[in-house]
Design a protein around this motif. Sequence first.
Motif, PDB file in Angstrom:
ATOM      1  N   ALA A 102      -7.037 -13.029 108.255  1.00 48.24           N
ATOM      2  CA  ALA A 102      -6.474 -13.858 109.312  1.00 48.24           C
ATOM      3  C   ALA A 102      -6.231 -13.063 110.591  1.00 48.24           C
ATOM      4  O   ALA A 102      -6.288 -13.624 111.685  1.00 48.24           O
ATOM      5  CB  ALA A 102      -5.172 -14.502 108.844  1.00 48.24           C
TER       6      ALA A 102
ATOM      7  N   TYR B 211      -6.222 -18.415 106.402  1.00 45.67           N
ATOM      8  CA  TYR B 211      -5.008 -17.929 105.759  1.00 45.67           C
ATOM      9  C   TYR B 211      -4.456 -18.976 104.796  1.00 45.67           C
ATOM     10  O   TYR B 211      -4.099 -18.655 103.656  1.00 45.67           O
ATOM     11  CB  TYR B 211      -3.966 -17.570 106.815  1.00 45.67           C
ATOM     12  CG  TYR B 211      -2.679 -17.053 106.238  1.00 45.67           C
ATOM     13  CD1 TYR B 211      -2.561 -15.727 105.847  1.00 45.67           C
ATOM     14  CD2 TYR B 211      -1.583 -17.882 106.070  1.00 45.67           C
ATOM     15  CE1 TYR B 211      -1.386 -15.244 105.299  1.00 45.67           C
ATOM     16  CE2 TYR B 211      -0.398 -17.413 105.526  1.00 45.67           C
ATOM     17  CZ  TYR B 211      -0.307 -16.087 105.150  1.00 45.67           C
ATOM     18  OH  TYR B 211       0.852 -15.616 104.612  1.00 45.67           O
TER      19      TYR B 211
ATOM     20  N   ALA C   7      -5.536 -12.190 102.618  1.00 46.57           N
ATOM     21  CA  ALA C   7      -5.345 -13.286 103.574  1.00 46.57           C
ATOM     22  C   ALA C   7      -4.846 -12.765 104.909  1.00 46.57           C
ATOM     23  O   ALA C   7      -5.309 -13.197 105.967  1.00 46.57           O
ATOM     24  CB  ALA C   7      -4.365 -14.315 103.006  1.00 46.57           C
ATOM     25  N   VAL C   8      -3.922 -11.815 104.893  1.00 47.50           N
ATOM     26  CA  VAL C   8      -3.408 -11.253 106.140  1.00 47.50           C
ATOM     27  C   VAL C   8      -4.493 -10.470 106.858  1.00 47.50           C
ATOM     28  O   VAL C   8      -4.655 -10.593 108.080  1.00 47.50           O
ATOM     29  CB  VAL C   8      -2.173 -10.366 105.857  1.00 47.50           C
ATOM     30  CG1 VAL C   8      -1.792  -9.561 107.072  1.00 47.50           C
ATOM     31  CG2 VAL C   8      -1.007 -11.224 105.415  1.00 47.50           C
TER      32      VAL C   8
END
Length: 116
Positions: free
Chosen positions: A85, A43, A81-82
């Motif tokens: 992650a 992330y 990224a979310v």
Amino acid sequence: MVNGGGVVHTPANDPEPQDVAPVLITAAEPSYEEQLAARKRKYMLMMGIRIPCLILAGIFHDTWWLALAFVAISVPLPWMAVLIANDRPPRKAEEVNRYEREPTLIENDNHRVIDG
């Protein structure tokens, strides 16, 4: 497929040390703390890429197509990224080294039957 163990190499009895990967003896997942640390690193890396993209878009504002390309790269990065992650790590493709032996017979196949 090779079944069973093998020779343990130690510096004392191994004349030529080799880089041998350790034998996987368990199918256990990495610990939750290790998984969380790896997800945090991913992330932070992706969000860290976004900041330079936005700065480069500001620097190259005179070249509109280049600035637009940097902005276009930086827009989906938070979403990606979310998603990355929050995803669990992929399963390992390694096989667990389990001892498998040939089954043995309790009785011989050829035995006499006495009818009475």
